[in-house]
Design a protein around this motif. Structure first.
Motif: not given
Length: 595
Positions: A80-98
Motif C-alpha cells: 500500500t502507500e503506507d508500506g508493505r507486509y507479508r502474511v505467511t500461512d501454513f498448516a503444521p506438519r512434521f515428525m514428532q514422537y515417531e
C-alpha cells in the motif's frame, strides 16, 4: 470475456485444507474434516461465510502470492502507500514422537517489510454452513469461539481489542495468529510458531527431496505433487477429489458438485502418480482404507465413499448465494448410488504393487488375497451389466468401453498376483475375464470410422478411450492406435489443444467446458504413439492454464482459458504428473511403453 482464474493458494497438512485469497482472506476452511461444514466459506457466500483476513486498512493495494520453494507454505505480500507486509500461512506438519504431527491448526505469521503499513484483522468463524453464528469469549491472550462440537480458538499477540473490534493498527513488529479447532495452543506463542514453521518447511523440503522427478518441467511437477499430497486424509488413508464443493463446471451450468469425497477411480490415478514419483506411503495408507471398505461391501463397491468410509452421502442443496452467484450449492453426492463397474479393476490395478513389488513384502503385515478374489468376482458378476460410466450419467446406462478397459486391466493385475503366488485357479479365472473384457471392448469398435466408441451400440466418442492406448490395450505403434487417436482429435479436440470429455448431450445438456485431465491423457497418448514433439508442445500449452501459483482447476473454457470446476482438482494435477512422467520416459528411453 475476461479470463477467470481462481486467485487462491492452498495450504494443508493431510488433516485439513484451507484456500487463501490474494487479499489474505481465508476463502475456504472446513473443520474438523475435509467434508465438514466450513468455518470460513466466503467462497460460496460472502454474507454467510464468515471472515478471516489480515487486510490493509488502505482501500487500494496490490498483492502477490508465492509458495516457499518446495513446500506447502504460502506467502501473500500486500503493498500500500503506507508500506508493505507479508502474511505467511501454513498448516503444521512434521515428525514428532515417531509419528506425524498434523494438528487442526492454521498459523499466520504477519511481518512488516517496508514502511508502516496499517492492517485490520477480522476473525468471524461460523458453523452449519453459515447458519450458525458462534459466540465469542475473550480471555487473557486468546479469543474463544463457542457453539461447535469443539472450541475454535484464536491465540495471538495482536491486541485482542483490535481483533474483536476489527480496528486498524500499525504493523511495526512481527505478529502471529494461531487458529485451532479442539486442542488449543498452550505453549509460548512466538517461539512455538517459529519452531513449527521451521519444522514444517523442513518436512516438505525433505518430502520433495525423496521424490523421483526428472528434469522435464520439474518445478511444476513438484508443485502438483505437493498439492496432491495434502488431498490425502491421512487419518484413514482416503484421498479426496478436491477440497471444495459447488464451484461450477461452467457459469450457469448447474453442474455444481461436492468433490470432498474419495472416488475409487480418482484414487487409482493419484496412486499411479505417486508411484511414478517414487512415493509409496500414500498407497499403503490407501490400502488400509480399501481393506476396511472391502469387509463391509456386499455385492458392489460404490464409486465413492466418505473419507471415514461412509457409504451414504445424501445430496442436498443449501441456501447459500453460490460462487459468483452460481446455484445450487450442494453437499453430499448422489453418485454414491450409481452403478460404476470400472471401480473393481481400478482397485486391483492401484493395489497391485502391494502384492508383487518386493519393497512391500513385510512379514509383519499380510496383504489379504481375499481383496483380489472379491474384486475379480465382482468383475465377473458385472461383465454384462450397463453402468453410469466414469462421467456419472444420472439417467443414462450403457455398456461402456472404459469400464471394460478396467475389467481388462484389473484382470491382468489379478493374473500377476495369482502367478506370483502360484494360485492356478485364480490365474485361470483372471485369464478368462481378460478374454471376456477384450471381446466386449471390441464390440465398441466402429469399423467404418476405425475408432472405438464410448459404449457398445453407440456412435458417440469419448476422451476416456484415449486410455486404450496409454494403458497398453492397443499397441501404440499400431496403425489402429494412431487412427483411433486421430478420430478422437477430429471430434473432441479444440483448436487450443484442449479436450472435451464428449460432445453429445447428457442429463444437463452438452458440456460447455473442456475437462483438463482428458487433455493430459491426450498428451500421454501422443507420446505413446511417437508424436513426442507434439506431446511436449501440448503439455507446455496446458501449463498456461494454471493459476498464478501453478494450481489447476477441473475444467477450462477453451475460448478464454478460464478456470472452472472445483479447485484445486486432484485429477488435473494427476494428469500433469503422469503426462510429464510419460514424456520424460519417452525422451530418455524412446521404446518405453506403458507404466
Amino acid at each position: 470475456m475476461t479470463k477467470h482464474t481462481y486467485d487462491m493458494g492452498v495450504v494443508g497438512n493431510c488433516a485439513f485444507l484451507a484456500l487463501i485469497g490474494t487479499d489474505t482472506a481465508v476463502r475456504w476452511l472446513c473443520w474438523p474434516r475435509f467434508d465438514s461444514s466450513f468455518v470460513f466459506g466466503p467462497l460460496l457466500d460472502e454474507q454467510k461465510g464468515g471472515e478471516y483476513s489480515i487486510r490493509p486498512a488502505a482501500a487500494e493495494f496490490t498483492s502477490s502470492q508465492h509458495y516457499v520453494q518446495n513446500t506447502n507454505v504460502l506467502c501473500t505480500e500486500i503493498t500500500t502507500e503506507d508500506g508493505r507486509y507479508r502474511v505467511t500461512d501454513f498448516a503444521p506438519r512434521f515428525m514428532q514422537y515417531e509419528r506425524y504431527y498434523k494438528p487442526l491448526m492454521l498459523i499466520r505469521k504477519v511481518e512488516p517489510l517496508e514502511g508502516t503499513p496499517r492492517v485490520r484483522v477480522a476473525c468471524r468463524p461460523v458453523g452449519s454452513y453459515g447458519e450458525q453464528e458462534l459466540t465469542r469469549r475473550r480471555s487473557s491472550n486468546h479469543i474463544a469461539f463457542l457453539g461447535l462440537e469443539e472450541e475454535v480458538r484464536l491465540t495471538t499477540n495482536i491486541p485482542l481489542t483490535y481483533v474483536l473490534d476489527e480496528e486498524d493498527f500499525t504493523l511495526n513488529e512481527v505478529k502471529y495468529l494461531v487458529l485451532t479447532y479442539g486442542a488449543p495452543l498452550e505453549a509460548a506463542l512466538e517461539s512455538t510458531a517459529e519452531r513449527f514453521l521451521t519444522s514444517t518447511l523442513a518436512y516438505w523440503r525433505g518430502w520433495v527431496k525423496s521424490t523421483s522427478i526428472g528434469q522435464f518441467h520439474q518445478s511444476q511437477v513438484i508443485r502438483s505433487a505437493l498439492a496432491l499430497k495434502i488431498h490425502q486424509y491421512e487419518d484413514t488413508g482416503a484421498i479426496i477429489a478436491a477440497s471444495t464443493t459447488s464451484l461450477p463446471e461452467a457459469p450457469g451450468s448447474t453442474r455444481n458438485w461436492d468433490y470432498r469425497f474419495c472416488w475409487m477411480r480418482d484414487t487409482y490415478y493419484i496412486l499411479t502418480a505417486f508411484n511414478n514419483i517414487g512415493h509409496s506411503e500414500e498407497m499403503e495408507r490407501y490400502f488400509h482404507f480399501i481393506a476396511n471398505l472391502s469387509t463391509r461391501a456386499a455385492d458392489k463397491y460404490q464409486p465413492l465413499y466418505g473419507i471415514g468410509g461412509q457409504s451414504k452421502l445424501v445430496e442436498k442443496e443449501l441456501p447459500l448465494a453460490g460462487y459468483l452467484g452460481n446455484q445450487p450449492v450442494r453437499i453430499g453426492n448422489d453418485a454414491y448410488t450409481h452403478i460404476q463397474n470400472d471401480v473393481y479393476g481400478q482397485v486391483l490395478v492401484a493395489l497391485l504393487p502391494l502384492y508383487v513389488d518386493c519393497r512391500f513384502q513385510e512379514p509383519s503385515r499380510a496383504v489379504p488375497l481375499s481383496l483380489v478374489e472379491e474384486s475379480l468376482r465382482l468383475i465377473e458378476l458385472t461383465m454384462d451389466q450397463p453402468d453410469a460410466g466414469l462421467w456419472e450419467f444420472r439417467h443414462i446406462a450403457q455398456k461402456h468401453c472404459y469400464t471394460y478397459l478396467f475389467h481388462w486391466a484389473g484382470s491382468h493385475a489379478a493374473l500377476r498376483v495369482a502367478r506370483s503366488l502360484g494360485h492356478q485357479e485364480l490365474a485361470a479365472k483372471a485369464q478368462r475375464l481378460i478374454e471376456a473384457s477384450e471381446a466386449h471392448i471390441e464390440q465398441c469398435f466402429d469399423i467404418e470410422r476405425g475408432v472405438y466408441t464410448n459404449a457398445i451400440n453407440s456412435e458417440h466418442l469419448d476422451a476416456s478411450t484415449i486410455q486404450l492406448i496409454t494403458m497398453g490395450y492397443l499397441d501404440p505403434s499400431s496403425e489402429k492406435a494412431r487412427h483411433h487417436l486421430v478420430e478422437l482429435e477430429k471430434e473432441l479436440k479444440t483448436p487450443e489443444g484442449l479436450f472435451y470429455r464428449y460432445r453429445h448431450p447428457d442429463d444437463f445438456g452438452t458440456p460447455e467446458t473442456t475437462f483438463l485431465i482428458c487433455s493430459f491423457w491426450y498428451v500421454e497418448a501422443l507420446a505413446c504413439v511417437g508424436r513426442l514433439d507434439e506431446a511436449i508442445a501440448e503439455f507446455e500449452q496446458l501449463l498456461t492454464y494454471t493459476n498464478h501459483l501453478g494450481l489447476l482447476s477441473e475444467d477450462v473454457d477453451a475460448k478464454t482459458g478460464s478456470q472452472w470446476g472445483n479447485f484445486p482438482q486432484a485429477y488435473s494435477h494427476v494428469g500433469l504428473v503422469n503426462a510429464a512422467y510419460r514424456i520424460a520416459k519417452k525422451r530418455d528411453r524412446p521404446q518405453f511403453v506403458g507404466y
